[in-house]
Design a protein around this motif. Structure first.
Motif, PDB file in Angstrom:
ATOM      1  N   TYR A  54       4.737   2.531  -1.647  1.00 49.06           N
ATOM      2  CA  TYR A  54       6.118   2.288  -1.385  1.00 49.06           C
ATOM      3  C   TYR A  54       6.888   2.266  -2.729  1.00 49.06           C
ATOM      4  O   TYR A  54       8.068   2.562  -2.727  1.00 49.06           O
ATOM      5  CB  TYR A  54       6.342   1.328  -0.371  1.00 49.06           C
ATOM      6  CG  TYR A  54       7.658   1.074  -0.005  1.00 49.06           C
ATOM      7  CD1 TYR A  54       8.289   1.986   1.197  1.00 49.06           C
ATOM      8  CD2 TYR A  54       8.515   0.269  -0.257  1.00 49.06           C
ATOM      9  CE1 TYR A  54       9.654   2.109   1.267  1.00 49.06           C
ATOM     10  CE2 TYR A  54       9.859   0.235  -0.152  1.00 49.06           C
ATOM     11  CZ  TYR A  54      10.344   1.209   0.844  1.00 49.06           C
ATOM     12  OH  TYR A  54      11.679   1.115   1.195  1.00 49.06           O
ATOM     13  N   LYS A  55       6.464   1.397  -3.427  1.00 47.00           N
ATOM     14  CA  LYS A  55       7.120   1.039  -4.754  1.00 47.00           C
ATOM     15  C   LYS A  55       7.130   2.385  -5.581  1.00 47.00           C
ATOM     16  O   LYS A  55       8.031   2.403  -6.046  1.00 47.00           O
ATOM     17  CB  LYS A  55       6.284   0.276  -5.592  1.00 47.00           C
ATOM     18  CG  LYS A  55       6.442  -1.405  -5.017  1.00 47.00           C
ATOM     19  CD  LYS A  55       5.467  -2.425  -5.816  1.00 47.00           C
ATOM     20  CE  LYS A  55       5.772  -3.855  -5.407  1.00 47.00           C
ATOM     21  NZ  LYS A  55       4.937  -4.818  -5.980  1.00 47.00           N
ATOM     22  N   GLN A  56       5.955   3.198  -5.749  1.00 46.94           N
ATOM     23  CA  GLN A  56       5.957   4.197  -6.127  1.00 46.94           C
ATOM     24  C   GLN A  56       6.668   5.384  -5.791  1.00 46.94           C
ATOM     25  O   GLN A  56       7.555   6.069  -6.500  1.00 46.94           O
ATOM     26  CB  GLN A  56       4.477   4.969  -6.356  1.00 46.94           C
ATOM     27  CG  GLN A  56       3.775   4.108  -7.370  1.00 46.94           C
ATOM     28  CD  GLN A  56       2.204   4.609  -7.389  1.00 46.94           C
ATOM     29  OE1 GLN A  56       1.997   5.349  -6.388  1.00 46.94           O
ATOM     30  NE2 GLN A  56       1.370   4.127  -8.140  1.00 46.94           N
ATOM     31  N   HIS A  57       7.027   5.587  -4.282  1.00 42.97           N
ATOM     32  CA  HIS A  57       7.857   6.271  -3.881  1.00 42.97           C
ATOM     33  C   HIS A  57       9.358   6.132  -3.942  1.00 42.97           C
ATOM     34  O   HIS A  57      10.076   7.111  -4.194  1.00 42.97           O
ATOM     35  CB  HIS A  57       7.631   6.361  -2.315  1.00 42.97           C
ATOM     36  CG  HIS A  57       8.392   7.333  -1.440  1.00 42.97           C
ATOM     37  ND1 HIS A  57       8.325   8.737  -1.523  1.00 42.97           N
ATOM     38  CD2 HIS A  57       9.309   6.996  -0.495  1.00 42.97           C
ATOM     39  CE1 HIS A  57       9.152   9.133  -0.872  1.00 42.97           C
ATOM     40  NE2 HIS A  57       9.820   8.547  -0.116  1.00 42.97           N
ATOM     41  N   THR A  58       9.776   4.747  -3.906  1.00 40.11           N
ATOM     42  CA  THR A  58      11.070   4.390  -4.146  1.00 40.11           C
ATOM     43  C   THR A  58      11.566   4.270  -5.433  1.00 40.11           C
ATOM     44  O   THR A  58      12.580   4.016  -5.897  1.00 40.11           O
ATOM     45  CB  THR A  58      11.490   3.105  -3.269  1.00 40.11           C
ATOM     46  OG1 THR A  58      10.361   2.210  -3.750  1.00 40.11           O
ATOM     47  CG2 THR A  58      11.252   3.384  -1.914  1.00 40.11           C
ATOM     48  N   GLY A  59      10.609   4.207  -6.411  1.00 41.67           N
ATOM     49  CA  GLY A  59      10.904   4.117  -7.809  1.00 41.67           C
ATOM     50  C   GLY A  59      10.963   2.574  -8.427  1.00 41.67           C
ATOM     51  O   GLY A  59      11.662   2.440  -9.282  1.00 41.67           O
ATOM     52  N   VAL A  60      10.396   1.821  -7.719  1.00 42.28           N
ATOM     53  CA  VAL A  60      10.582   0.360  -8.265  1.00 42.28           C
ATOM     54  C   VAL A  60       9.746   0.181  -9.526  1.00 42.28           C
ATOM     55  O   VAL A  60       8.478   0.627  -9.413  1.00 42.28           O
ATOM     56  CB  VAL A  60       9.872  -0.701  -7.337  1.00 42.28           C
ATOM     57  CG1 VAL A  60       9.856  -2.081  -7.673  1.00 42.28           C
ATOM     58  CG2 VAL A  60      10.789  -0.394  -5.786  1.00 42.28           C
ATOM     59  N   ARG A  61      10.072  -0.342 -10.676  1.00 40.69           N
ATOM     60  CA  ARG A  61       9.341  -0.504 -11.567  1.00 40.69           C
ATOM     61  C   ARG A  61       8.519  -1.577 -11.642  1.00 40.69           C
ATOM     62  O   ARG A  61       8.840  -2.848 -11.079  1.00 40.69           O
ATOM     63  CB  ARG A  61      10.040  -0.680 -12.692  1.00 40.69           C
ATOM     64  CG  ARG A  61      11.198   0.237 -13.403  1.00 40.69           C
ATOM     65  CD  ARG A  61      11.974   0.001 -14.658  1.00 40.69           C
ATOM     66  NE  ARG A  61      12.648   0.984 -14.864  1.00 40.69           N
ATOM     67  CZ  ARG A  61      13.841   0.722 -15.626  1.00 40.69           C
ATOM     68  NH1 ARG A  61      14.139  -0.373 -16.018  1.00 40.69           N
ATOM     69  NH2 ARG A  61      14.559   1.795 -15.991  1.00 40.69           N
ATOM     70  N   ARG A  62       7.064  -1.388 -11.888  1.00 41.63           N
ATOM     71  CA  ARG A  62       6.160  -2.344 -11.763  1.00 41.63           C
ATOM     72  C   ARG A  62       5.744  -3.013 -13.247  1.00 41.63           C
ATOM     73  O   ARG A  62       5.455  -4.331 -13.232  1.00 41.63           O
ATOM     74  CB  ARG A  62       4.832  -1.809 -11.310  1.00 41.63           C
ATOM     75  CG  ARG A  62       5.099  -1.062  -9.991  1.00 41.63           C
ATOM     76  CD  ARG A  62       3.736  -0.749  -9.474  1.00 41.63           C
ATOM     77  NE  ARG A  62       3.107   0.411 -10.243  1.00 41.63           N
ATOM     78  CZ  ARG A  62       2.066   0.615 -10.875  1.00 41.63           C
ATOM     79  NH1 ARG A  62       1.315  -0.008 -10.390  1.00 41.63           N
ATOM     80  NH2 ARG A  62       1.871   1.830 -11.615  1.00 41.63           N
TER      81      ARG A  62
END
Length: 163
Positions: free
Chosen positions: A136-144
């Motif tokens: 979900y983080k990768q899909h929404t573009g959340v920076r890790r």
């Protein structure tokens, strides 16, 4: 509203050219345009305020209507409940046959809000963010991983020279 055609605008422009003169006409036209724009914005603002006040009045009327309907429903329910209590009390049943008598009907019901039954949850945003799935983080573009601007430029800079 006043209807200006092309011929009337041309006549006004010719009179303005003669009266004001060709040197000051562009400055005067700009000033008139700015003033007309301000007037239009002011009229639009007044219209929006009037519309807002009308909508507010409509919402208040709707609110009073809903409150009246809720009161009438509450009164109807109370009336029906009282009729049921009197019917139960007058039917000849004793207190030993029913768990509730007419006097204490509903006294054992406690009205607690739904949120008071559980302890307050711990508010830790790191746990909440960590619970988000990686896909979900990768899909929404959340920076890790946080990078500086220079590191990001160096990372995506094309290689120079032969390797």
């Amino acid at each position: 509203m006043i209807d200006f055609g092309f011929d009337k605008l041309a006549l006004i422009g010719a009179v303005a050219l003669i009266v004001i003169g060709p040197e000051r006409l562009p400055k005067v036209a700009r000033t008139v345009g700015v003033l007309l724009g301000k007037a239009q914005r002011y009229v639009a603002q007044v219209q929006s305020e009037v519309n807002r006040s009308i909508e507010l009045e409509e919402l208040k009327k709707m609110q009073t209507g809903i409150q009246d309907a809720a009161r009438s429903v509450e009164q109807t329910v109370r009336h029906e409940l009282q009729e049921a209590e009197s019917a139960l009390a007058g039917s000849g049943t004793s207190e030993h046959d029913t768990p509730y008598s007419g006097a204490d009907f509903g006294s054992e019901i406690h009205h607690t809000p739904y949120y008071a039954s559980q302890p307050a949850a711990r508010k830790n945003w790191r746990l909440k963010r960590g619970a988000t799935p990686l896909w979900y983080k990768q899909h929404t573009g959340v920076r890790r991983h946080v990078q500086s601007g220079a590191a990001r430029v160096a990372r995506f800079r094309p290689p120079t020279g032969p390797r």
